[in-house]
Design an enzyme around this catalytic site. Structure first.
Site, PDB file in Angstrom:
ATOM      1  N   HIS A 126       0.843  -1.197   0.000  1.00  0.00           N
ATOM      2  CA  HIS A 126       0.000   0.000   0.000  1.00  0.00           C
ATOM      3  C   HIS A 126       0.884   1.256   0.000  1.00  0.00           C
ATOM      4  O   HIS A 126       0.687   2.175  -0.802  1.00  0.00           O
ATOM      5  CB  HIS A 126      -0.930  -0.018   1.228  1.00  0.00           C
ATOM      6  CG  HIS A 126      -1.734   1.220   1.385  1.00  0.00           C
ATOM      7  ND1 HIS A 126      -3.044   1.315   0.971  1.00  0.00           N
ATOM      8  CD2 HIS A 126      -1.424   2.432   1.919  1.00  0.00           C
ATOM      9  CE1 HIS A 126      -3.502   2.522   1.240  1.00  0.00           C
ATOM     10  NE2 HIS A 126      -2.531   3.221   1.818  1.00  0.00           N
ATOM     11  N   GLU A 127       1.850   1.284   0.893  1.00  0.00           N
ATOM     12  CA  GLU A 127       2.720   2.463   1.000  1.00  0.00           C
ATOM     13  C   GLU A 127       3.587   2.628  -0.240  1.00  0.00           C
ATOM     14  O   GLU A 127       3.818   3.751  -0.700  1.00  0.00           O
ATOM     15  CB  GLU A 127       3.575   2.380   2.262  1.00  0.00           C
ATOM     16  CG  GLU A 127       2.769   2.415   3.551  1.00  0.00           C
ATOM     17  CD  GLU A 127       1.827   3.606   3.660  1.00  0.00           C
ATOM     18  OE1 GLU A 127       2.185   4.717   3.191  1.00  0.00           O
ATOM     19  OE2 GLU A 127       0.729   3.448   4.223  1.00  0.00           O
TER      20      GLU A 127
END
Length: 182
Positions: free
Chosen positions: A29-30
């Site tokens: 996600h990051e």
């Protein structure tokens, strides 16, 4: 980033709360934020919004409208990065489990969480917000949030995982990887 090397910080509490697959989803996600240059675009958008405040006359109205649009964009960016997590883990239940754990946050309760019940709650939320009053309340509740509600993010991941778009991406990646190995 100006030549600097980006990094991701994982706090001990997060590592203790999540399984290895869930940690992989968080990192994916990051990395999605980094790959999409969300930080750069957000900085640019904020500079424009701050500049709009200095315009005489309608500057405040323009700036407030820009800020509202920036918040909508931020929420969409989070959904994009949730998709990045799904592409890496290839398991929607892992991504939904992360969302549940991050919204609940208690390691002692983590094993009791039920992904299917959370998704059922998401569909109930959709039904409740389908009326004009429900739609208004939902928008009022989420308008100033930088992240969509976890239950709505879970619903989006579940829906996208079932879509032909996601299935085609996974199929193409499988073929690409097979050709690369072979």
């Amino acid at each position: 980033m100006n030549g600097r090397k980006p990094f991701i910080v994982l706090h001990t509490g997060l590592v203790e709360l999540l399984t290895p697959a869930e940690i992989q989803a968080v990192i994916a996600h990051e990395l999605g934020h980094l790959k999409c240059d969300h930080g750069i675009w957000l900085t640019f958008a904020n500079i424009v919004a701050v500049g709009a405040y200095s315009l005489p006359g309608l500057g405040v109205i323009i700036a407030q409208t820009l800020e509202e649009q920036i918040m909508r964009w931020l929420r969409a960016a989070e959904l994009t990065c949730d998709r990045a997590a799904l592409l890496v883990t290839q398991d929607p239940k892992v991504v939904v489990s992360v969302l549940m754990k991050l919204s609940g946050g208690s390691p002692s309760l983590a094993k009791q969480l039920n992904v299917d019940a959370f998704l059922k709650q998401a569909h109930s939320y959709d039904k409740a917000s389908s009326s004009p009053l429900g739609w208004y309340l939902r928008n009022a509740q989420t308008r100033q949030l930088s992240h969509p509600l976890p239950v709505l993010r879970a619903r989006e991941i579940d829906s996208w995982a079932k879509s032909s778009e996601y299935q085609n991406l996974i199929s193409r990646a499988t073929i690409f990887n097979a050709e690369k190995v072979g």
